[in-house]
Design a protein around this motif. Structure first.
Motif, mmCIF file in Angstrom:
data_model
loop_
_atom_site.group_PDB
_atom_site.id
_atom_site.type_symbol
_atom_site.label_atom_id
_atom_site.label_comp_id
_atom_site.label_asym_id
_atom_site.label_seq_id
_atom_site.Cartn_x
_atom_site.Cartn_y
_atom_site.Cartn_z
ATOM 1 N N UNK A 2 72.926 74.152 10.713
ATOM 2 C CA UNK A 2 73.524 72.878 10.339
ATOM 3 C C UNK A 2 74.849 72.728 11.048
ATOM 4 N N UNK A 3 75.089 71.523 11.542
ATOM 5 C CA UNK A 3 76.297 71.247 12.301
ATOM 6 C C UNK A 3 77.087 70.145 11.627
ATOM 7 N N UNK A 34 76.872 71.817 22.705
ATOM 8 C CA UNK A 34 77.197 70.674 23.548
ATOM 9 C C UNK A 34 77.752 69.549 22.711
ATOM 10 N N UNK A 35 78.482 68.687 23.392
ATOM 11 C CA UNK A 35 78.943 67.435 22.802
ATOM 12 C C UNK A 35 78.279 66.282 23.551
ATOM 13 N N UNK A 98 70.625 74.139 20.666
ATOM 14 C CA UNK A 98 69.184 74.349 20.768
ATOM 15 C C UNK A 98 68.627 75.076 19.549
ATOM 16 N N UNK A 99 67.321 74.993 19.379
ATOM 17 C CA UNK A 99 66.643 75.768 18.346
ATOM 18 C C UNK A 99 66.561 77.237 18.744
ATOM 19 N N UNK A 100 66.441 77.467 20.028
ATOM 20 C CA UNK A 100 66.213 78.822 20.531
ATOM 21 C C UNK A 100 67.521 79.417 21.047
ATOM 22 N N UNK A 107 68.286 70.270 23.257
ATOM 23 C CA UNK A 107 69.188 70.100 22.125
ATOM 24 C C UNK A 107 68.388 69.631 20.920
ATOM 25 N N UNK A 108 68.215 70.522 19.960
ATOM 26 C CA UNK A 108 67.315 70.288 18.841
ATOM 27 C C UNK A 108 68.028 69.942 17.540
#
Length: 120
Positions: A2-3, A34-35, A98-100, A107-108
């Motif tokens: 979570x971000x 990333x932004x 990312x998820x990974x 970017x997930x």
């Protein structure tokens, strides 16, 4: 993961802001960050990216030399320092990852966004 992005606000042209993105989860130190930003009526665009170790950073041409992305893995936080702000920088800014782990470019997960408004 979570971000949560924060730090946006209203600033005059030429001013500075620092955005922060706090991440939850155990793998932050192995996640690229990333932004991105999305201005009214425009598509979301890449602003800056940073590898999981912080060893490499990437910038859109429009912000190169004015914005700096950095991270503190011990705090699960990535920053975007924005100097020399211009009215065209006005947008909602999002952080993403990312998820990974140990990958860059997909970017997930996205934060909720924080609004930056630059007045002329």
């Amino acid at each position: 993961v979570q971000l949560q992005a924060f730090g946006g606000g209203l600033v005059q042209a030429g001013g500075s802001l620092r955005l922060s993105c706090a991440a939850s989860g155990r793998s932050f130190s192995r996640l690229a960050m990333a932004w991105f930003r999305q201005a009214p009526g425009k598509e979301r665009e890449f602003v800056a990216g940073i590898m999981w170790s912080g060893s490499s950073t990437f910038y859109a041409d429009s912000v190169k030399g004015r914005f700096t992305i950095s991270r503190v893995n011990a705090q699960n936080t990535v920053y975007l320092r924005m100097n020399g702000l211009k009215p065209e920088d006005t947008a909602v800014y999002y952080c993403a990852t990312p998820r990974t782990t140990s990958t860059y470019g997909q970017w997930d997960y996205w934060g909720q966004g924080t609004l930056v408004t630059v007045s002329s």
